[in-house]
Every structure is written in structure tokens, then in C-alpha cells.
Write an enzyme that holds these catalytic residues in place. Structure first.
Site, PDB file in Angstrom:
ATOM      1  CG  ASP A  52      -8.276 -51.561  20.744  1.00  0.00           C
ATOM      2  OD1 ASP A  52      -7.522 -50.963  19.951  1.00  0.00           O
ATOM      3  OD2 ASP A  52      -8.805 -52.666  20.503  1.00  0.00           O
ATOM      4  CG  HIS A 200      -7.134 -52.634  25.801  1.00  0.00           C
ATOM      5  ND1 HIS A 200      -6.431 -53.800  25.594  1.00  0.00           N
ATOM      6  CD2 HIS A 200      -8.304 -52.770  25.127  1.00  0.00           C
ATOM      7  CE1 HIS A 200      -7.154 -54.621  24.835  1.00  0.00           C
ATOM      8  NE2 HIS A 200      -8.291 -54.018  24.537  1.00  0.00           N
TER       9      HIS A 200
END
Length: 242
Positions: A52, A200
């Protein structure tokens, strides 16, 4: 036709209340129908690793290099503002066979926005993503922070988007500054077939995430796991498949 539908949706959204006080989705109500995806349980040793908040000029290339070494595919949920800043990295992700999804434009807190503003966050990023895969409209959307209310889910349906969250046991909290040892241990100790793993590649210092990824891929490769995109994971199940 599409412009007319968007205009009609916007008129409806103006009349709807902001989602700040809206009820959050209940997993037991939406998951069996494939309306929201957390994971895809299966008998096969396949998992989907997702990233992400990117792309990032330092960490994304390092992650892509590791993925290439292990012949692993991943799904990157991108923010529009970073797509605009680093388009070459998005091109590289697509070229190397990875999947790209929508993660809003500015990564806001959806509970503080009206549905009209949320629609703008998503549609603006959708237009950017289309530049990298002409003719292939992005279908996967991950709400910032995994926050998904019933009104927002209704908006997703209006926009023909599929919300993708992650396995509840596969958030190693790399976003909170966990060590590479803690990140990799969490993933490996909780691994199940069909998991969707949350990591992430931006939003802060991701050196530990990069180190952990090497450990995760090495260990799971030895155990016979395959690393596929979220769409490929869903295609193995008739409920979740497109």
C-alpha cells in the site's frame, strides 16, 4: 453513457449523508457473497502479497528487485498523488507483471469525507491508473486504513469496484515501525493458503519491510508457496472470481 452515469451517481451522492457516522460493514454479511475480499481459503499453496501507499522512489525499486529474484508477483495499491510523482515506477510494476489497484488519491480518512468527496478521490486515481493499462479498467480498490462503511460499500458497487482488504492475521504492522524480524515472523507464523498479506512500500521508512520481504519470500518458497496477484488468487474460487 459513462459520463451520464457518473453525473447521476454524483446527484445521488449529494443527497446522501456523509459516512462519518455510518455503520461499518459486517464481514459475515458481505464476504460469503464476494462483495468484500479478506482472503481466499483454498487447498493450494498460494498467497497474495500486497503493498500500500506507493510508489516510493527508494523502496519500491528494492521491492521490485526482490520480487523479480523470487519470480513472485504482487499487487500494489497506489495513491493518485504518488502515481503523478513517480509514473515510471508504475510503468515498471505493470511491465514486470504485477497488479495495480486503487488506494484513493490522497489517502484520507474516509470517515471525515462526504461520499461525493470519496467518489472524487477514487475516480481521479482511476483515471491515472488507466494510463498504464489502456482499455483495462482497474477493478480492485483498497480503502485507506481498511475503513469501509456500508455507504462506501454502496459507492463501490455503483462504481463497479471490488473492495480488497487483507487477512486479519496477516497485518504485521510494518506501518508502525516494526522490525524486519517481527514483520517476517508474524507473516510466517500465521501463514495459510489463500492469505492476502498487508505490507507497505511507502508512507514512511520501509527499510525493515524490504528486509522482511526477502526473509518471507525465501522461507515460503522453500515451503512450496506461490506468490500471485489478488486477481489470480480470486480466480481459483467461483465465489470470488471475476
Amino acid at each position: 453513457m459513462r459520463k451520464w452515469l457518473v453525473m447521476m451517481s454524483m446527484m445521488i451522492l449529494i443527497m446522501l449523508p456523509a459516512p462519518a457516522d455510518a455503520q461499518q460493514v459486517e464481514r459475515s454479511m458481505v464476504e460469503p457473497k464476494g462483495e468484500v475480499i479478506w482472503e481466499v481459503p483454498m487447498p493450494f499453496k498460494k498467497v497474495a502479497i500486497t503493498f500500500d501507499d506507493g510508489p516510493h522512489p527508494v523502496y519500491t525499486p528494492q521491492i521490485l528487485q526482490i520480487l523479480k529474484y523470487y519470480d513472485a508477483k504482487a499487487t500494489f495499491f497506489l495513491t493518485g498523488e504518488r502515481i503523478e510523482r513517480f509514473p515510471d515506477l508504475v510503468k515498471r510494476e505493470v511491465k514486470e507483471g504485477h497488479e495495480i489497484g486503487n488506494h484513493s488519491f490522497t489517502h484520507p480518512n474516509f470517515s471525515s469525507l462526504s461520499l461525493r468527496d470519496i467518489e472524487k478521490e477514487i475516480s481521479t486515481t482511476e483515471e491515472l491508473l488507466l494510463q498504464f493499462q489502456p482499455g483495462t479498467r482497474p477493478k480492485l480498490f483498497r480503502p485507506p486504513g481498511g475503513e469501509l462503511s456500508m455507504p462506501v460499500l454502496g459507492l463501490m458497487k455503483e462504481m463497479d469496484l471490488l473492495p480488497i482488504l487483507w487477512s486479519w492475521h496477516q497485518d504485521p504492522k510494518d506501518w508502525a515501525g516494526s522490525s524486519s524480524e517481527a514483520i517476517s515472523a508474524h507473516v510466517l507464523e500465521n501463514i495459510h493458503n489463500g492469505d492476502i498479506i498487508l505490507l507497505h512500500d511507502s508512507g514512511g521508512n520501509r527499510k525493515e519491510t524490504v528486509k522482511a520481504l526477502e526473509t518471507i519470500l525465501s522461507a515460503l518458497t522453500e515451503k512450496g508457496y506461490q506468490f500471485v496477484t489478488v486477481q489470480e488468487l480470486m480466480e481459483t474460487d467461483p465465489v470470488f472470481g471475476f
